[in-house]
Design a protein around this motif. Structure first.
Motif, short mmCIF file in Angstrom:
data_model
loop_
_atom_site.label_atom_id
_atom_site.label_comp_id
_atom_site.label_asym_id
_atom_site.label_seq_id
_atom_site.Cartn_x
_atom_site.Cartn_y
_atom_site.Cartn_z
N ASP A 77 0.84 -1.20 0.00
CA ASP A 77 0.00 0.00 0.00
C ASP A 77 0.87 1.25 0.00
N TYR A 78 1.92 1.20 0.82
CA TYR A 78 2.85 2.33 0.91
C TYR A 78 3.42 2.66 -0.46
N LEU A 79 3.93 1.65 -1.17
CA LEU A 79 4.57 1.89 -2.46
C LEU A 79 3.56 2.42 -3.48
N ARG A 80 2.32 1.87 -3.43
CA ARG A 80 1.32 2.32 -4.39
C ARG A 80 0.95 3.78 -4.16
N VAL A 81 0.66 4.12 -2.89
CA VAL A 81 0.30 5.51 -2.58
C VAL A 81 1.47 6.44 -2.87
N LEU A 82 2.68 5.98 -2.53
CA LEU A 82 3.87 6.82 -2.75
C LEU A 82 4.00 7.16 -4.23
N LYS A 83 3.80 6.17 -5.10
CA LYS A 83 3.94 6.40 -6.53
C LYS A 83 2.96 7.48 -6.99
N ILE A 84 1.69 7.33 -6.55
CA ILE A 84 0.68 8.29 -6.98
C ILE A 84 0.98 9.68 -6.45
N VAL A 85 1.32 9.75 -5.15
CA VAL A 85 1.57 11.06 -4.54
C VAL A 85 2.76 11.74 -5.22
N LEU A 86 3.81 10.98 -5.53
CA LEU A 86 4.97 11.59 -6.18
C LEU A 86 4.60 12.09 -7.58
N ILE A 87 3.79 11.33 -8.31
CA ILE A 87 3.37 11.78 -9.64
C ILE A 87 2.59 13.10 -9.52
N ILE A 88 1.63 13.13 -8.59
CA ILE A 88 0.78 14.33 -8.44
C ILE A 88 1.62 15.52 -7.96
N PHE A 89 2.38 15.32 -6.89
CA PHE A 89 3.18 16.42 -6.32
C PHE A 89 4.16 16.96 -7.35
N GLY A 90 4.85 16.04 -8.04
CA GLY A 90 5.84 16.46 -9.03
C GLY A 90 5.18 17.24 -10.16
N THR A 91 4.05 16.71 -10.66
CA THR A 91 3.37 17.37 -11.77
C THR A 91 2.89 18.76 -11.40
N LEU A 92 2.22 18.85 -10.24
CA LEU A 92 1.67 20.15 -9.84
C LEU A 92 2.78 21.16 -9.57
N ALA A 93 3.84 20.73 -8.87
CA ALA A 93 4.94 21.65 -8.57
C ALA A 93 5.56 22.13 -9.88
N PHE A 94 5.68 21.22 -10.85
CA PHE A 94 6.28 21.56 -12.13
C PHE A 94 5.41 22.60 -12.85
N ILE A 95 4.11 22.35 -12.92
CA ILE A 95 3.21 23.26 -13.65
C ILE A 95 3.17 24.63 -12.98
N PHE A 96 2.90 24.63 -11.66
CA PHE A 96 2.74 25.91 -10.99
C PHE A 96 4.06 26.67 -10.93
N GLY A 97 5.17 25.94 -10.77
CA GLY A 97 6.49 26.58 -10.77
C GLY A 97 6.74 27.23 -12.12
N LEU A 98 6.42 26.50 -13.18
CA LEU A 98 6.64 27.03 -14.52
C LEU A 98 5.85 28.32 -14.74
N ILE A 99 4.57 28.29 -14.40
CA ILE A 99 3.72 29.46 -14.61
C ILE A 99 4.18 30.62 -13.75
N GLU A 100 4.43 30.33 -12.46
CA GLU A 100 4.85 31.35 -11.51
C GLU A 100 6.13 32.05 -11.99
N HIS A 101 7.15 31.28 -12.37
CA HIS A 101 8.43 31.88 -12.68
C HIS A 101 8.48 32.49 -14.07
N ILE A 102 7.66 31.96 -15.01
CA ILE A 102 7.63 32.59 -16.32
C ILE A 102 6.91 33.93 -16.23
N SER A 103 5.88 33.99 -15.38
CA SER A 103 5.12 35.25 -15.32
C SER A 103 5.80 36.30 -14.44
N HIS A 104 6.62 35.89 -13.49
CA HIS A 104 7.33 36.89 -12.67
C HIS A 104 8.82 36.61 -12.64
N PRO A 105 9.52 36.75 -13.77
CA PRO A 105 10.96 36.46 -13.73
C PRO A 105 11.73 37.60 -13.05
#
Lengths: 332, 112
Positions: A77-105
């Protein structure tokens, strides 16, 4: 006592609970000296320590039961949840980081901005992954520590999961992640566009560039729709998380997907058909460019809105029909 | 055939017999290393790094009694079967006999 032996014993006992250390130390000293001849050489000592093996393993043997953070019964269960959480966290941080830093360099030159965005987005994504890892690990460490053994023992056959249906239609994880990334980027950009509302129109007329700095959307319309669009971003994230979690179409996934599609597209329909959506200034500007009257221009915009609306409705119907065929075929 | 897989299976199979082997030797006082040598002389292979922690565990479970002998230059920890240990040993031996019987039956049956 020989230095090597002392170091070996220390390396074993430091891994044991405080209360056992003194006793185990005494035992090991006795056992090791029993195994050694009197006046042993360095080589003989090394030989005996090798026989006893890696201190880590010996300490583990003394501990008896496994003291790992996540116990074996929770590991999958740990490994399954970990995989999903890492995918979601990584994706969201990537998207919001990209938008944030491109719009306010902070940097001013283009190459500087590019480097800044890459560096910041990578570091923030990594930080977010570490955070996700820490949260999941702590939660599961607590579960495996405090989950009552009686409850695990008092297991009932009714708790068994259902067999996966044979004809199940899988949802590929990669396509879910890609879908998540693009949908969220698109909707966040839309919110940015609506909030900033400045549209720079560039038209060629008689071979010349016309650049206009015109407010495209009405204030009231923006205030009305932005909260609904933000809700739709949350909704779509939830939808993709369920898709990634199950990995195949079932009633839950199809239900959430249907809800999200209906909500988002109803908002989209209301948005493009909202009459006071475009500013008079923008309509007039467009009318000037196309050399038609303002009333004619409004009719053209309404016509475009109707065409898009029909496309949306047909698209949603098609999507939902195929979704439920995929989901219910399973039963047949 | 992958040798290491089979080697692991042999280790697994023997691991379950270690406690019985150890308990069977403990009807007289022994210290760790002497027990190790006794077992080795009877071809029972058990690693020192496994045996010493095992003795400690059997003691904490009440199967063995222990006593430090400090009269000689080297202090030694001696172990001996407790009453509970004796009962446990008897039960384990009965179970072992049963296993031998059942296993030889089933293996022979399989070879028919």
């Amino acid at each position: 006592m020989n230095d090597l032996v002392a170091r070996y014993i220390y390396d074993v006992t430091r891994r044991l609970p405080e209360e056992n250390r003194a006793e185990v130390k005494k035992e090991l000293q006795a056992n090791i000296s029993d195994m050694l001849p009197s006046n042993p050489t360095e080589e003989q000592i090394k030989e005996v320590l090798k026989t006893l093996g890696n201190p880590r393993v010996l300490a583990h043997n003394y501990l008896g039961k496994s003291k790992s953070l996540i116990s074996a019964e929770w590991m999958d269960d740990y490994l399954r949840v970990l995989k999903i959480v890492l995918i979601i966290f990584g994706t969201l941080a990537f998207i919001f980081g990209l938008i944030e830093h491109i719009s306010h360099p902070e940097a001013t030159k283009l190459i500087g901005i590019i480097l800044e965005v890459i560096a910041k987005v990578i570091s923030e994504t990594i930080q977010s992954l570490i955070r996700g890892f820490a949260i999941v690990t702590i939660v599961f460490a607590l579960i495996s520590r405090y989950a009552s053994p009686e409850k695990i023992k008092a297991w009932e056959p009714s708790q068994l999961p259902k067999l996966p249906k044979e004809q199940v239609v899988t949802i590929k994880r990669t396509s879910s992640v890609a879908g998540l990334i693009f949908t969220v980027i698109f909707r966040v950009l839309l919110v940015f566009l609506l909030i900033n509302r400045r549209l720079y129109l560039a038209w060629t007329a008689d071979g010349e560039w016309w650049v206009r700095d015109t407010l495209m959307f009405n204030d009231a319309a923006v205030k009305l729709f932005v909260p609904f669009i933000i809700i739709s971003i949350v909704f779509v994230i939830v939808t993709y998380v369920t898709k990634i979690y199950f990995g195949h179409w079932n009633k839950v996934v199809a239900g959430i997907h249907t809800g999200e599609q209906l909500y988002t597209n109803v908002i989209a329909l209301l948005f493009i058909n909202h009459k006071p959506l475009l500013t008079a200034e923008f309509v007039k500007g467009a009318a000037d460019i196309f050399e038609v009257s303002v009333t004619k221009m409004q009719e053209i915009f309404s016509g475009i809105a109707i065409v898009i609306s029909v496309m949306i409705v047909l698209g949603v119907i098609g999507d939902l029909v195929t979704t439920w065929i995929k989901t219910l075929k399973v039963k047949a | 055939m992958d040798e290491s897989i089979v080697q692991n299976m042999i280790l697994e199979l023997r691991r379950g017999t270690q406690i019985l082997a150890v308990l069977s030797q403990m009807d007289e006082m022994k210290y760790g290393y002497s027990l190790l040598q006794d077992l080795e002389s009877q071809n029972i292979k058990i690693e020192a790094g496994t045996l010493y922690p095992l003795l400690r565990r059997l003691e904490s479970q009440g199967l063995l009694l222990s006593e430090w002998d400090t009269t000689e230059s080297r202090p030694r920890k001696y172990y001996l079967l407790s009453d509970f240990g004796k009962q446990a040993l008897e039960t384990l031996i009965k179970e072992w006999d049963l296993i031998v019987k059942e296993m030889s039956n089933i293996i022979k049956g399989g070879q028919k």
